[in-house]
Motif scaffolding. Structure first.
Motif, mmCIF file in Angstrom:
data_model
loop_
_atom_site.group_PDB
_atom_site.id
_atom_site.type_symbol
_atom_site.label_atom_id
_atom_site.label_comp_id
_atom_site.label_asym_id
_atom_site.label_seq_id
_atom_site.Cartn_x
_atom_site.Cartn_y
_atom_site.Cartn_z
ATOM 1 N N LYS A 285 -21.066 1.248 -1.786
ATOM 2 C CA LYS A 285 -19.767 0.853 -1.218
ATOM 3 C C LYS A 285 -18.691 1.028 -2.271
ATOM 4 C CE LYS A 285 -21.790 -2.905 1.583
ATOM 5 N NZ LYS A 285 -21.819 -4.374 1.790
ATOM 6 N N THR A 286 -17.536 1.504 -1.875
ATOM 7 C CA THR A 286 -16.421 1.546 -2.821
ATOM 8 C C THR A 286 -16.088 0.112 -3.217
ATOM 9 O OG1 THR A 286 -14.841 1.490 -1.000
ATOM 10 C CG2 THR A 286 -15.404 3.655 -1.867
ATOM 11 N N ARG A 287 -15.698 -0.084 -4.504
ATOM 12 C CA ARG A 287 -15.379 -1.442 -4.938
ATOM 13 C C ARG A 287 -14.149 -1.975 -4.207
ATOM 14 N NH1 ARG A 287 -15.774 -1.659 -11.460
ATOM 15 N NH2 ARG A 287 -14.541 -3.530 -11.054
ATOM 16 N N ARG A 288 -13.218 -1.075 -3.905
ATOM 17 C CA ARG A 288 -11.951 -1.488 -3.286
ATOM 18 C C ARG A 288 -11.734 -0.846 -1.932
ATOM 19 N NH1 ARG A 288 -8.774 -3.721 -7.303
ATOM 20 N NH2 ARG A 288 -9.715 -3.449 -9.346
ATOM 21 N N LEU A 289 -10.832 -1.458 -1.158
ATOM 22 C CA LEU A 289 -10.295 -0.872 0.076
ATOM 23 C C LEU A 289 -11.333 -0.643 1.169
ATOM 24 C CD1 LEU A 289 -7.816 1.721 -1.489
ATOM 25 C CD2 LEU A 289 -7.275 -0.505 -0.536
ATOM 26 N N GLY A 290 -12.453 -1.345 1.092
ATOM 27 C CA GLY A 290 -13.428 -1.215 2.156
ATOM 28 C C GLY A 290 -13.271 -2.324 3.166
#
Lengths: 377, 377
Positions: free
Chosen positions: A139-144
């Motif tokens: 998972k992307t660390r941000r903006l998910g």
């Protein structure tokens, strides 16, 4: 008469404004979209998140600022704190924007999580997969949110595809947990440090998006106080002010922290009809430093999400104690456009209502897991 | 997406707009005042009731029109019906604007009333007083509300003073009824002819203005079906569409018709929290021809009116299941500026809550009659 500024003009801002009107509050919503749906019920100021002239106008017109949308740039949140009180504070926002920092915090306060490892390169992903084990989710660390920015790896053969899919963004690899249930705590902490939780809510997702919630979660008597204690520790650690959601998995009867959302949350929409003070009202009370309202559940409540487009409203309007919520948004695949909340005094009554609704709308699949949870003893 | 036009932009229009937003409705409110409080939550078009250019613009922008304020000139209501569907219909509006026509209708449908007689001159007033008997109340036929346009006559010696006080307007003399209780029925009839009532509500006035309501009215099991049947006959006789209130006196255990209000009503504000579908939501459903919502009472509910100015909100905000309603209006003597609704599962619980609230606000006198009604067996 106080004015609350809200960053982001979606349905959460809309429901905040509707909940705040009886409290005598005024609102000013900022959003980049001219047709942001909160603009139908409150004044809307159109701006980009980096247009500091417009944001300065916003700050000058409001007494306190808060969020409908957690992915406001950290820089914007920081800038605003120099001009107007902002809740939750930028550190709380930053931590809950970053899956790695969030899970690290969970572990620090004693809430177990699925195994995880940071990923900043293809090679690091390969090593992380060995550590975490397959299957796993990158998972992307941000903006998910709502399942976006995620890739599921079944084996080491998927490393290249996963790394490419996420575009090389700083990420986190999480062990895939074969959980038994998904629960959430909606919690609220005020400027005065008063803390309350709503009853644990059980949630079901479809395609990564919340499909249905049931509150209070059945058979959760032992888990609930543990979940509330975790939420309180997180709130106190972050000096959090406002409502937040803590999403949890249950595996082998134990709680695992999945993620937190630093705002009012979809799994708390049932509180509009189901609690004396809804999550929206309590968020406003919290950021204003007012006493928090009663957050108990009045009855049994089920929230059904409408994704992409609204179904026929008539079966909901015709059903006793069913409540229709149209967010005033245009239809679009994957978009949250509304929800319904169904209330009942007993599980038997709720099953009857959900069965009728599922059948009338051709949504038997959406109500089926809720019916199953209501029947299991 | 439908747009509802509302004639009048006070707190009733405001609460209609707040109730309609979750149904996906849009609103356009017309009022002569720039600061009409509904304008805080819905677009406001400022106009005079006789500016037919502006009213034409209003009619062109809405799908259906209704009222926050029943004293819109009949000519305006008639003109509008030629341009847009208007509910309730102008005849229903005209009859309920005229105390004489209203009481005549009550008698026609079998609802007894206090003795009354029309008054168009000083001499007719003297004769009417002989017929009706003293004490009696002289009321203007039109434009009276909240005790305005009324004069109480203790004897024939008051005839000149009474006639002068009302300025020679066409009036009605009504016998003063030493009633035991005041009750109201909030009823709703849809474009499809569907009819529902909320549970009977008991009301207390101070200085001619509603001070408190209790619903369901206690010890009203025998009266309720009679009251509902009267409301239904009135609705059907008038081909009424929307919510209306029928105000009743109880004398010697029998119902007498006092007046009707052709709109959502102050004595139905408890339905916002106290019924699955509030009077505001059901009024909107009715004028749109949608199925009516459940109008049962969920628990025991008390509404306390705030007249002139708001009290300190904190004792309400701190009380479990108490709900604050600030209409966003400036303070002014005799003006309805807000209300609170208190909910409870039992009379004992309600008495505790009201006692605490009355004490904290120094409003023991306002809650006292409600406490008495809750204790009498």
């Amino acid at each position: 008469m106080q004015t609350i500024g809200i960053l982001g003009g979606g349905q959460l801002a809309r429901m905040l404004a509707l909940a705040g009107a009886p409290l005598g509050l005024r609102f000013l919503v900022v959003d980049s979209a001219e047709d942001a749906c909160a603009g139908q019920v409150a004044p809307l100021l159109r701006t980009d998140w980096r247009d500091f002239d417009r944001l300065g106008e916003f700050a000058a017109r409001v007494d306190v600022a808060t969020f409908d949308f957690e992915n406001v740039p950290a820089e914007t949140a920081h800038w605003l704190t120099e001009h107007v009180p902002v809740f939750p504070n930028p550190r709380a926002l930053a931590i809950s924007q970053d899956r790695l920092a969030e899970k690290t915090l969970f572990r620090e306060i004693g809430l177990d999580t699925p195994a995880f490892a940071p990923v900043n390169s293809r090679d690091e992903l390969a090593r992380a997969l060995e550590h975490v084990g397959a299957p796993a989710i990158l998972k992307t660390r941000r903006l998910g949110y709502d399942g976006k920015g995620q890739f599921r790896l079944k084996s080491a053969a998927d490393v290249d595809a996963a790394w490419e899919a996420l575009g090389g963004a700083p990420s986190i690899l999480e062990a895939f947990v074969p959980f038994e249930r998904e629960l959430s705590v909606i919690a609220v902490r005020s400027r005065e440090g008063e803390f309350r939780t709503y009853p644990l809510t059980q949630n079901w997702h479809a395609d990564g998006i919340l499909a249905a919630s049931l509150a209070p979660a059945p058979h959760a008597e032992a888990l609930a106080p543990v979940a509330y204690a975790h939420a309180r520790r997180i709130a106190e650690e972050l000096d959090y002010v406002g409502v937040f959601a803590l999403e949890l998995f249950v595996r082998d009867g134990e709680l695992l922290g999945n993620e937190m959302a630093p705002r009012v949350h979809n799994s708390g929409h049932w509180t509009i009809e189901g609690a004396p003070a809804s999550q929206f009202e309590n968020h406003l009370r919290a950021v204003l430093g007012l006493p928090l309202g009663d957050s108990g559940a009045l009855d049994i409540h089920v929230m059904l999400n409408w994704i992409g487009e609204l179904p026929d409203p008539l079966p909901i309007l015709a059903e006793p104690r069913a409540h229709w919520h149209d967010y005033g948004k245009s239809a679009r695949a994957g978009r949250k456009v509304g929800h319904a909340t169904v209330c009942a005094r007993s599980a038997v009554e709720m099953r009857e209502r959900l069965t009728r609704i599922g059948k009338a709308l051709g949504r038997e699949a959406q109500v089926a897991p809720v019916l199953a949870a209501l029947t299991s003893d």
